[in-house]
Scaffold this motif. Sequence first.
Motif, PDB file in Angstrom:
ATOM      1  N   ALA A  78      12.564  14.756  -7.286  1.00 49.29           N
ATOM      2  CA  ALA A  78      13.101  13.424  -7.566  1.00 49.29           C
ATOM      3  C   ALA A  78      11.947  12.458  -7.796  1.00 49.29           C
ATOM      4  O   ALA A  78      10.878  12.620  -7.229  1.00 49.29           O
ATOM      5  N   VAL A  79      12.169  11.511  -8.670  1.00 50.26           N
ATOM      6  CA  VAL A  79      11.215  10.437  -8.865  1.00 50.26           C
ATOM      7  C   VAL A  79      11.875   9.154  -8.372  1.00 50.26           C
ATOM      8  O   VAL A  79      12.984   8.825  -8.804  1.00 50.26           O
TER       9      VAL A  79
ATOM     10  N   ARG B  52       0.817  -1.208   0.000  1.00 46.44           N
ATOM     11  CA  ARG B  52       0.000   0.000   0.000  1.00 46.44           C
ATOM     12  C   ARG B  52       0.850   1.258   0.000  1.00 46.44           C
ATOM     13  O   ARG B  52       0.393   2.319  -0.373  1.00 46.44           O
ATOM     14  N   ALA B  53       2.097   1.118   0.446  1.00 52.41           N
ATOM     15  CA  ALA B  53       2.933   2.305   0.601  1.00 52.41           C
ATOM     16  C   ALA B  53       3.570   2.695  -0.733  1.00 52.41           C
ATOM     17  O   ALA B  53       3.616   1.909  -1.665  1.00 52.41           O
ATOM     18  N   THR B  54       4.030   3.920  -0.798  1.00 52.82           N
ATOM     19  CA  THR B  54       4.791   4.350  -1.973  1.00 52.82           C
ATOM     20  C   THR B  54       6.272   4.080  -1.700  1.00 52.82           C
ATOM     21  O   THR B  54       6.667   3.895  -0.556  1.00 52.82           O
TER      22      THR B  54
ATOM     23  N   ALA C 137      10.857  12.256 -16.579  1.00 54.66           N
ATOM     24  CA  ALA C 137      11.367  11.184 -15.721  1.00 54.66           C
ATOM     25  C   ALA C 137      10.203  10.359 -15.171  1.00 54.66           C
ATOM     26  O   ALA C 137      10.246   9.125 -15.154  1.00 54.66           O
ATOM     27  N   ARG C 138       9.148  11.077 -14.749  1.00 56.40           N
ATOM     28  CA  ARG C 138       8.004  10.376 -14.185  1.00 56.40           C
ATOM     29  C   ARG C 138       7.387   9.461 -15.240  1.00 56.40           C
ATOM     30  O   ARG C 138       7.075   8.300 -14.980  1.00 56.40           O
TER      31      ARG C 138
ATOM     32  N   ARG D 262       7.116   7.392  -6.576  1.00 53.25           N
ATOM     33  CA  ARG D 262       6.937   8.476  -5.613  1.00 53.25           C
ATOM     34  C   ARG D 262       7.603   9.698  -6.234  1.00 53.25           C
ATOM     35  O   ARG D 262       8.769   9.643  -6.623  1.00 53.25           O
ATOM     36  N   VAL D 263       6.843  10.748  -6.356  1.00 48.77           N
ATOM     37  CA  VAL D 263       7.399  11.961  -6.935  1.00 48.77           C
ATOM     38  C   VAL D 263       7.527  12.993  -5.830  1.00 48.77           C
ATOM     39  O   VAL D 263       6.559  13.296  -5.138  1.00 48.77           O
TER      40      VAL D 263
END
Lengths: 363, 581
Positions: free
Chosen positions: B205-206, B150-152, B182-183, B194-195
């Motif tokens: 950062a991605v 469930r987490a990023t 990048a994303r 995660r962005v």
Amino acid sequence: MNPTTTADQTLAQLSNWLIYSAIAVYLLAFLTHCAEWAFGSRNRIARLAATPATHRTSGAGTAAEGRTGLRTGSAPGTAVLAPPTADRKTENANGPQVGHGADSSDQRSDLLGRIGVSLTTLAFLLHLASVVTRAWSVGRPPWGNMYEFSTAFALAATGTYLGLLAARKQVRWLGLPVAFSVLLTLGLAVTVLYVDSAQLVPALDSYWLWIHVSAAIISGGAFHTAAVATLLYLARDRWERAEASGRGRGRLAPLWRRLPSADRLDTLSYRLNALVFPLWTFAVIAGAVWAEAAWGRYWGWDPKETWAFITWVAYAAYLHARVTAGWKGRRAAYLGLIAFATFVFNYYGVNIFITGLHSYAGV
Amino acid sequence: MNGVPTPRSTTRTGTDRPDSGPEGPFETSPRDMSSAPRDDVEAPVGARLGPLGWLRWIWRTLTSMRTALILLLLLSLAAIPGSLVPQDSGQPSQAAAFRADHPTLTPIYEKLGLFDVYASPWFAAVYLLLFLSLGGCILPRCLQFTRALRATPPVAPRRLDRMPEHTRWTSPSSPDEALEAARQALGRRRFRLRVERAAAESQGAVSGEKGYLREAGNLLFHLALFGLLVALAVGGLFGSTGQAVVVEGDSFTNARTQYDDFQPGKLVSGYDLAPFGFRLEDFTGKYQRSGPQLGTPTFFQARVHARETADGPEREVTLRVNDPMEIGGSKVYLVGHGYAPVVTVRDGKGDVAWSGPVPFLPQDAFVRSTGVVKVPDARDREGKPTQLGFTGLFLPTVNLSANGWSSTFPAAEDPVLVLTAYHGDLGLDSGVPQSVYQLDTSRMTQFRKKDGTPAAQALRPGDRMELPGGAGSLTFDGLKEWASFQIARNPSNGTALWSSIAAGLGLTASLFIRRRRLWIRVRPGSGTGSEIEVAGLDRSASARLAEEVADLTAELHRTIPPADATASPHQDQTQQKQEQP
């Protein structure tokens, strides 16, 4: 059901000639690899005697060596059959502690090594032809008895080695030990275990023979190559430690010096074992499914089943040990060797000394 | 590597390889890529532990990796004796012979349970402890894994250049454009993203993570082992197996009395057997007729007429060795065969006292067989009741040599029945259960010829053996074959099969799927341009990470071109960090 009850004896005879030819060529390959190692190490000794200072300085940092070894190993363009290039030669002369076995700096031993690989390939083809004609002569998979299983197993071992070479892995140093143990297996097969080609007993007459036994043979061949790498890892690791503490100049030191770094050997044997473990799992499961169809139970603790289980648990322990604090490195390697020993015992020991449901294959 | 030595994490599977991966970067991530437990089992030092503390310590020790490893080794050791000592379950006759041969060892072996290793308490102790240890480790990991799902992915580490794969370049594209590209690039590769974006400095950062199936496979594999354990237990409790010998023309009905040998599960009563039955029409065996393996069987087949219920419709089924019949929830396997000479015994009054086929049991590969004929209701010449017994050999292809009677081929090419006869008390009423294949001669007298030697005769089909003193006769009328069947019922076969399939799939996923993270960081560069960093990390230290990073870099170079497009600096800047020895 195959209606013929006698095998085609002409083809069977051809298969026998082919296997003897394969043994002869394996022997030549083995001797060539021996010569390769001998020349390489003599050359090395001469060079070390001439430049003792190099030896001292480069013995300082094993970490650096490992790095160099890996770098050259994974660098593009160092295909196995490529002759040593001039700059590689200098590199090796500067940091001579990491060898690549057959991939040596010496022109002559390199040539010998490449002849060795060619001979092994030729022997493999003869060996393959022998197994195929044997299968053809009986019209069934060529692993209905111990002789046939041994030849197929040796074929899988050579196949694993040549497959690694074809995948451009730097494993020519495996040529010598693999040729040696393949010769041993084939020698045992043709002298002690030989039986004439014949039809199968009804218990073996099932398509599961293809699935179950071929999975076991391929796993065995790869486990075997991994065990050879593990043995060499233990030797090389011992030598690296001795070297780090300023010793390591024993009589066999030139051999160990020519091996890849202990890290690489360890990684190779782990990768092979981990790659093949699922296949071995599959072989055991397929055996259970077959047992359910043939004997009415999927697991009955028949000696063969028991030892397949022991082998499986031993390899599982090896894989776990690789990531357990205090068990990594040498201890895990010993476990890997024990696991392979259980596999070998399951084959020779259980078939010959213990009677069970699997002992119908005419030994 | 430049990291301080950190406590090494360990996984339960042996599939992750933290030892070869660089461990420094993990210090910066809040969470490991694997939910494997830290192996921090140490003896409780110094401080006294309360009872609860001790319990926790025991639980932790039990569920630790090292304990599991020891238990695995113990399990393989514990399995060995069962393959060396004949087991009651697998080889009952050999086990009995072993007991007879080793009178001193036997009581010790009995105490240790060595004749039934796989049902012995100590074997059960090893595997139950192993499964307890496994459960204590796997269940928390499952919870942890569902949380991770469930987490990023965690935030990008500060120093991307410490990663095993790293490259950087500057581009005239704006940081926002670069971040978006990048994303998209990572998203297209189906990474979980995660962005991070610090709007003020327009840097961001991605972070992408992929390969969750590795852990899922790992957990699936270990959970499937529980499935196998359950299947074994259910099979042992509710399954049953039995063997029955059926002569051609005879019928078998699935009742406990019809079995020669019946091993029910612990919770099976003999009365709830499905009421199926079958009649053996004929049995066919074919053998090698030439070559070195002369006589080796090549083909066995039994043709039966089977019924699901006592008066249900019949269907014809052909059974072969690897081809059982399914009927009434059970499976019927063809497991053996032999011969049943048909004999007629007349007593001293000339009446038929017994008639029918008598199954003889094979003793070797050429079916030299032994057997007995028991005639409980005979009369002697005076008409007094007596019992007759015959014992001897049946040889399908007879050969008489200095070594005695033997058979040289398993098919009935030249069948001969060699018998000797007894009279007296068969002992059937003594209350002691008797084997139908053995003659108890303790209360019987052997018939002797006039010269005092035992009366014995070799009979070919049609021959007749006269007993001395007009005590009766036996005729060898003909020959039938019998087949032995194993009838097995195991309600857990499906569970076992699906569990092993799941285990195989899980194992494959856990060994071949790589869990890895990729990062792309964008910082504002000179003017409107930006500075881009790409880095990657792979727990399994695979060489494929380098390819993946190179591939991503090449794609990003097209969307966020380097400032000096003529040079391709990433080739030189890609750092190949090596593992720590």
